[in-house]
Design a protein around this motif. Structure first.
Motif, mmCIF file in Angstrom:
data_model
loop_
_atom_site.group_PDB
_atom_site.id
_atom_site.type_symbol
_atom_site.label_atom_id
_atom_site.label_comp_id
_atom_site.label_asym_id
_atom_site.label_seq_id
_atom_site.Cartn_x
_atom_site.Cartn_y
_atom_site.Cartn_z
ATOM 1 N N SER A 208 14.041 38.511 -10.819
ATOM 2 C CA SER A 208 12.760 39.158 -10.503
ATOM 3 C C SER A 208 11.968 39.575 -11.728
ATOM 4 O O SER A 208 10.773 39.830 -11.633
ATOM 5 N N ASP A 209 12.637 39.674 -12.877
ATOM 6 C CA ASP A 209 11.956 40.133 -14.088
ATOM 7 C C ASP A 209 11.439 39.007 -14.974
ATOM 8 O O ASP A 209 10.819 39.264 -16.000
ATOM 9 N N CYS A 210 11.679 37.755 -14.585
ATOM 10 C CA CYS A 210 11.257 36.651 -15.452
ATOM 11 C C CYS A 210 9.772 36.316 -15.235
ATOM 12 O O CYS A 210 9.186 36.644 -14.205
ATOM 13 N N PHE A 211 9.195 35.654 -16.225
ATOM 14 C CA PHE A 211 7.789 35.245 -16.193
ATOM 15 C C PHE A 211 7.461 34.461 -14.925
ATOM 16 O O PHE A 211 6.449 34.703 -14.261
ATOM 17 N N THR A 212 8.318 33.518 -14.570
ATOM 18 C CA THR A 212 8.033 32.632 -13.431
ATOM 19 C C THR A 212 7.873 33.415 -12.141
ATOM 20 O O THR A 212 6.886 33.239 -11.419
ATOM 21 N N ILE A 213 8.801 34.286 -11.825
ATOM 22 C CA ILE A 213 8.731 35.029 -10.566
ATOM 23 C C ILE A 213 7.580 36.026 -10.579
ATOM 24 O O ILE A 213 6.839 36.138 -9.608
ATOM 25 N N LYS A 214 7.412 36.750 -11.678
ATOM 26 C CA LYS A 214 6.290 37.708 -11.748
ATOM 27 C C LYS A 214 4.957 36.981 -11.559
ATOM 28 O O LYS A 214 4.064 37.471 -10.873
ATOM 29 N N ASN B 29 -1.277 30.141 -16.510
ATOM 30 C CA ASN B 29 -0.008 30.829 -16.234
ATOM 31 C C ASN B 29 0.587 30.397 -14.900
ATOM 32 O O ASN B 29 1.803 30.190 -14.787
ATOM 33 N N PHE B 30 -0.260 30.257 -13.880
ATOM 34 C CA PHE B 30 0.221 29.794 -12.576
ATOM 35 C C PHE B 30 0.815 28.396 -12.696
ATOM 36 O O PHE B 30 1.854 28.096 -12.108
ATOM 37 N N HIS B 31 0.158 27.556 -13.485
ATOM 38 C CA HIS B 31 0.641 26.185 -13.656
ATOM 39 C C HIS B 31 2.016 26.174 -14.336
ATOM 40 O O HIS B 31 2.938 25.486 -13.887
ATOM 41 N N LYS B 32 2.131 26.950 -15.377
ATOM 42 C CA LYS B 32 3.415 27.024 -16.082
ATOM 43 C C LYS B 32 4.512 27.543 -15.142
ATOM 44 O O LYS B 32 5.627 27.004 -15.105
ATOM 45 N N ALA B 33 4.181 28.550 -14.337
ATOM 46 C CA ALA B 33 5.174 29.147 -13.442
ATOM 47 C C ALA B 33 5.609 28.182 -12.348
ATOM 48 O O ALA B 33 6.801 28.058 -12.059
#
Length: 199
Positions: free
Chosen positions: A109-115, A169-173
């Motif tokens: 839950s704390d990683c860039f992807t989930i946030k 950021n959304f694309h990277k996630a």
């Protein structure tokens, strides 16, 4: 475009499933190229957020489908898959890895992807399920307008506030989600990453 076809047989009947999630990702990549172009095309940001959130949900639904159809077959899978497919989007994001890996893995839950994916889901809900917002004010609007006073109201239209940086950021996630969870899960090669944690 080649697509994966899965064939199933149960109770003497044949079933075929055509995996079309790749169409979402192909269109997402195509739209993202416009976002990354030198031209500032603001409405593309809205289109990207909408398609990106649709791609994420289609991916989660496919993962759920894939798990349950392989567990219960083409006749009974729906009884189990539908209950998870129909839960709230954010809950589905967090529940899916735990359920489909039988509690072996979960998302960090704390990683860039989930946030970032949580932020995407929240933004998607705000723009696709827009509700009128009533703002309270101390101003006497009728009097102030007659006097020619300038009145500024807070902008709550989230479509106008989407930035190119957010789309990046959304694309990277979502690509992290695809590369670190979706594809490895489908290929039975799931490993621990910044996104995927082992219980």
């Amino acid at each position: 475009m080649k697509r994966k076809v899965s064939m199933f047989r149960q109770n003497g009947k044949n079933y075929i499933h055509l995996d079309d999630t790749e169409i979402y990702y192909k269109n997402l990549e195509s739209l993202y190229s416009y976002i990354e172009s030198e031209y500032d095309i603001n409405y593309m940001n809205f289109a990207y957020v909408t398609l990106c959130s649709s791609t994420l949900e289609a991916s989660l639904n496919y993962i759920i489908f894939h798990y349950y159809i392989n567990e219960f077959g083409p006749i009974d899978y729906k009884n189990f898959a539908d209950s998870l497919i129909n839960i709230g989007f954010k809950n589905k994001l967090h529940s899916t890895p735990n359920i489909v890996t039988e509690s072996k893995y979960y998302f960090n839950s704390d990683c860039f992807t989930i946030k970032t994916l949580e932020k995407l889901i929240s933004l998607r809900n705000k723009i696709l399920h827009k509700k009128p917002l009533l703002q309270s004010t101390e101003l006497d609007l009728e009097k102030d307008l007659k006097l020619g006073k300038r009145i500024e109201l807070r902008n709550n239209n989230h479509i106008e506030l989407i930035t190119k940086n957010e789309c990046q950021n959304f694309h990277k996630a979502i690509m992290n989600f695809r590369n670190e969870f979706m594809n490895p899960f489908i290929e039975k090669e799931l490993i621990i990453t910044d996104l995927v944690k082992e219980k």
